[in-house]
Design a protein around this motif. Sequence first.
Motif, short mmCIF file in Angstrom:
data_model
loop_
_atom_site.label_atom_id
_atom_site.label_comp_id
_atom_site.label_asym_id
_atom_site.label_seq_id
_atom_site.Cartn_x
_atom_site.Cartn_y
_atom_site.Cartn_z
N LYS A 44 0.81 -1.22 0.00
CA LYS A 44 0.00 0.00 0.00
C LYS A 44 0.84 1.27 0.00
N SER A 45 2.12 1.15 0.30
CA SER A 45 2.99 2.33 0.25
C SER A 45 3.41 2.70 -1.16
N PHE A 46 3.21 1.83 -2.13
CA PHE A 46 3.61 2.11 -3.50
C PHE A 46 2.58 2.98 -4.19
N ASP A 47 3.03 4.10 -4.72
CA ASP A 47 2.17 5.02 -5.48
C ASP A 47 0.96 5.46 -4.66
N GLN A 48 1.15 5.60 -3.37
CA GLN A 48 0.07 6.04 -2.46
C GLN A 48 -1.16 5.13 -2.55
N TRP A 77 6.98 -1.36 -3.42
CA TRP A 77 6.70 -0.63 -2.19
C TRP A 77 7.60 0.58 -2.15
N LYS A 78 7.36 1.46 -1.18
CA LYS A 78 8.17 2.65 -1.00
C LYS A 78 8.64 2.68 0.46
N PRO A 79 9.89 2.31 0.71
CA PRO A 79 10.38 2.32 2.09
C PRO A 79 10.47 3.74 2.64
N ASN A 85 17.82 2.30 4.92
CA ASN A 85 17.65 1.32 6.00
C ASN A 85 16.36 0.55 5.75
N LEU A 86 16.45 -0.51 4.96
CA LEU A 86 15.26 -1.29 4.60
C LEU A 86 14.72 -2.06 5.78
N GLU A 87 15.61 -2.57 6.63
CA GLU A 87 15.14 -3.30 7.81
C GLU A 87 14.35 -2.39 8.73
#
Length: 271
Positions: free
Chosen positions: A131-135, A221-223, A228-230
């Motif tokens: 859900k973080s991808f492209d809002q 997704w959009k971190p 820092n991906l973790e």
Amino acid sequence: MALHSSRTSLSIPARTLRQCRCSSYRTPSPSISPISCLTASTPVSRSFSSSTPSRSSNPEEPAESRPRWTHTPEGMRGPGFSINIVKDPRRKVWSVNEDPKRLDAMYNRLLGREGERLLPDDIKWLAVTHKSFDQGRRGFNTKLAYFGRQIMILESTLSVLAAPPPPADKRAEDPFGRQPFEHPALANVDKLSARPPQDLMRKERLARLAMDVGLPEVIRWKPRLPENLEGSGLEVVLNTTLFAIVGAISLQHGAEVAGRVAREKILRRLN
């Protein structure tokens, strides 16, 4: 004589009122109301001429021939600017996979040979979209992940119940000499206390399996912190994607196929 004159005076308004009523029911002349004459004599035609532009031939209407996962819908595009102020502009830059072949290769590693054929193209991309991808404007896998998680919980519980019983431990003797109730139908219940199903589905183990099949390279997704991906929740996103794939297979092929995928392709690898 006076009585006769009074009767005559009373009959004048009555005749006048009767004449007004009669004139109101007369047919209006064409010069007064052309529209009423048209509706009374000529039926209105509902056919349109060929010069009237139809909805399909409107040149201003965009014809979207691309797949749904490749673009943001026109109706969900913003005004062209964002009110979100980012402290570090470099964090706004994040690229995701757009190659269908890389996505199919991941499905083959996870589901086996020709695993990419289990789902349609749009559903394959939706299952790996957070859900973080492209809002969230291109759709996301939250509902699929919830459904798939319930399937994984059921299959992990059944796998624990079907496993061999753990070695019998010596129970402490009851000081009052009581014997616990035992029944064949409840013999498998003790297995759940010896090995809880949630131990099979720890997020660290599921994330390790997702990395083995190459899922981090194809998820969309959009971190929050690209450096820092973790810390941005990569493990949770990988778990959600695995659950979403199981949920999508269940909706596409039924519970039997989804249960077999959960047992053979995920739980067996975790064990």
